[in-house]
Enzyme design. Structure first.
Site, PDB file in Angstrom:
ATOM      1  N   ASP A  38       5.466   0.949  11.873  1.00 37.23           N
ATOM      2  CA  ASP A  38       4.281   0.095  11.547  1.00 37.23           C
ATOM      3  C   ASP A  38       4.473  -1.260  12.057  1.00 37.23           C
ATOM      4  O   ASP A  38       3.346  -1.988  11.813  1.00 37.23           O
ATOM      5  CB  ASP A  38       4.198   0.225  10.062  1.00 37.23           C
ATOM      6  N   ARG A  52      -7.867  -0.739   5.192  1.00 34.09           N
ATOM      7  CA  ARG A  52      -7.526   0.312   4.655  1.00 34.09           C
ATOM      8  C   ARG A  52      -5.956  -0.287   4.264  1.00 34.09           C
ATOM      9  O   ARG A  52      -5.173   0.438   3.261  1.00 34.09           O
ATOM     10  CB  ARG A  52      -7.047   1.478   5.523  1.00 34.09           C
ATOM     11  N   LYS A  93       0.801  -1.026   0.073  1.00 35.27           N
ATOM     12  CA  LYS A  93       0.007   0.118   0.136  1.00 35.27           C
ATOM     13  C   LYS A  93       0.884   1.349  -0.257  1.00 35.27           C
ATOM     14  O   LYS A  93       0.433   2.167  -0.664  1.00 35.27           O
ATOM     15  CB  LYS A  93      -0.910   0.015   1.013  1.00 35.27           C
ATOM     16  N   ASN A  94       1.968   1.302   0.889  1.00 38.36           N
ATOM     17  CA  ASN A  94       2.773   2.481   0.870  1.00 38.36           C
ATOM     18  C   ASN A  94       3.396   2.651  -0.134  1.00 38.36           C
ATOM     19  O   ASN A  94       4.042   3.916  -0.138  1.00 38.36           O
ATOM     20  CB  ASN A  94       3.598   2.516   2.405  1.00 38.36           C
ATOM     21  N   ARG A  98      -4.267  10.225   4.779  1.00 38.49           N
ATOM     22  CA  ARG A  98      -3.125  11.294   4.906  1.00 38.49           C
ATOM     23  C   ARG A  98      -2.433  11.064   3.607  1.00 38.49           C
ATOM     24  O   ARG A  98      -1.993  12.336   3.281  1.00 38.49           O
ATOM     25  CB  ARG A  98      -2.273  11.122   6.100  1.00 38.49           C
ATOM     26  N   ARG A 131       1.683  14.400  12.917  1.00 38.65           N
ATOM     27  CA  ARG A 131       2.336  14.200  11.249  1.00 38.65           C
ATOM     28  C   ARG A 131       1.948  15.333  10.479  1.00 38.65           C
ATOM     29  O   ARG A 131       1.373  15.437   9.329  1.00 38.65           O
ATOM     30  CB  ARG A 131       1.742  12.846  10.643  1.00 38.65           C
ATOM     31  N   CYS A 190      -5.304   8.124  10.155  1.00 38.39           N
ATOM     32  CA  CYS A 190      -5.291   7.452  11.433  1.00 38.39           C
ATOM     33  C   CYS A 190      -4.681   8.372  12.450  1.00 38.39           C
ATOM     34  O   CYS A 190      -4.084   9.313  12.227  1.00 38.39           O
ATOM     35  CB  CYS A 190      -4.301   6.118  11.482  1.00 38.39           C
TER      36      CYS A 190
END
Length: 417
Positions: A304, A397, A22-23, A92, A121, A116
């Site tokens: 994470d 997500r 995902k990232n 985000r 952040r 989240c």
């Protein structure tokens, strides 16, 4: 609203295939804004965050469609440079459209992002970086607005490594006039994946994966085919789950070079870890040894994975100190683990002392964020009785069909309404 129900006590056995990251996918999909043409992405995970960024790009005018398992994004039809609140508030990573929009169109208006609840952040480093590239920046009524006829290359220093900040400015600098240097840049594999994709499009980027990235701007980029790298956090989650249950699994389609920090800590707990070209075998061993961790920017132990590792340490022999140095407010899951019989004390807001107990007990619990949801799934797998996890939309997500994957490994887990 969906919930996850788990009856604990089953050891995990078998094979599991890791999905695309995902990232990595989110900035890569955002990079299609830079291109006047069709960019095709393969190995894209089926996640809520992917749906969110597709909806955002479509609202900007891009065409997104899935063909033969690939996501095709056509940026040639983009006719809008405003990312609206209703689309940005859920994620985000939506801030990643800011750099590409101002680089290609000279103007961008993006809502301040949501996501989240794991700390502030702030996006200040994104904005100061764009300002250094010559953009005029203003924030009014909850929107960031950036304008520049054409961005100009410059030296940019990050106060601390920022993954999305590095990605945003790397994309922006790719179409800037002249040379840009990003110092104290993030070094995550997702940064390297984006740099590789931009280079394939025609960008001139050196140093990705190090603290200094040099980008020589070009006039235009060309559409290409891009394969999303495997998800190292999903890989780590299954590794920890196997170690916690005392199972034996083969994790396929992963990249062992991206998870060195996780492997080292798991080995220290007594877990047997064997790495191969694109797979990892995990054999859990009891008793689990307690191991201290401190979250750090890559290549250190990833923030994470902190929540998942905390769950493992709740049943380890001895005491564990966990120091969260990346985000504030990222111990919310500890309260839910306490409900399941864990012995955890939080001090100074970012240090947790975990004293191992014999076993956890099932309880109704609630996910507070994406990785917290994964930690509660692992807790449910090892707890006595049946655990029900609510607010699992957080999990959706970032984890593709996680309950189905765990079920195939022998877990008693299902999604309920």
């Amino acid at each position: 609203m969906d919930k996850i129900q788990i009856t604990g006590g089953n050891e995990l056995y078998g094979e599991v295939k890791i999905s695309g990251a995902k990232n990595a996918a989110l900035p890569l999909i955002a990079s299609s804004i830079l291109v006047n043409g069709k960019t095709c992405f393969s190995n894209v995970p089926d996640l809520m965050d992917i749906t969110s960024i597709k909806l955002l790009l479509e609202d900007l005018g891009a065409s997104c469609r899935t063909l033969k398992g690939c996501l095709e994004v056509d940026g040639s039809s983009i006719n809008k440079a405003e990312a609206e609140y209703d689309l940005v508030r859920k994620m985000r990573a939506s801030i990643l459209v800011l750099g590409p929009l101002v680089a290609r169109f000279g103007h961008a208006k993006v809502s301040l992002p949501g996501g989240c609840a794991i700390g502030a952040r702030p996006v200040n480093m994104h904005l100061s970086g764009l300002a250094a590239l010559g953009a005029s920046i203003s924030i009014e009524h909850g929107y960031i607005e950036a304008k520049a006829k054409r961005l100009i290359g410059n030296d940019i220093y990050f106060d601390m490594p920022t993954v999305t900040g590095t990605e945003n400015l790397m994309m922006a600098a790719s179409l800037a006039k002249g040379t840009s240097v990003l110092r104290n840049a993030a070094r995550e594999p997702e940064i390297v994946a984006l740099a590789d994709a931009l280079t394939k499009m025609g960008a001139k980027i050196n140093g990705a994966g190090t603290a200094i990235i040099t980008i020589e701007g070009v006039k235009k980029l060309s559409p290409v085919d891009i394969k999303i790298i495997p998800d190292r956090i999903e890989t780590g989650t299954f590794m920890v789950a196997c170690a916690a249950t005392g199972g034996d699994i083969l994790i396929k389609g992963c990249e062992p070079k991206h998870i060195g920090g996780i492997i080292n800590k798991l080995k220290a707990t007594g877990t047997i870890v064997s790495t191969f070209k694109d797979s990892v075998r995990i054999v859990g061993k009891k008793p689990i040894k307690s191991v201290d961790i401190k979250t750090l920017p890559y290549p250190g132990f990833p923030t994470d994975m902190q929540a998942q590792f905390m769950t493992l340490m709740t049943i380890a022999k001895g005491n564990t100190m966990i120091h969260e140095s990346i985000f504030e407010n990222r111990f919310v899951h500890a309260n839910e683990l306490l409900r399941m019989g864990a012995d955890i004390a939080i001090s100074q807001g970012n240090i947790a002392m975990v004293r191992g107990v014999k076993t956890l007990q099932a309880a109704p619990v609630m996910a507070s964020d994406l990785r917290a949801s994964a930690s509660l799934v692992i807790a449910g797998l090892i707890a006595r009785g049946t655990t029900v996890i609510s607010r699992v939309y957080h999990m959706d997500r970032g984890y593709e069909a996680i309950e189905k994957k765990f079920s195939l490994l022998g877990a008693d887990i299902k999604r309920i309404n």
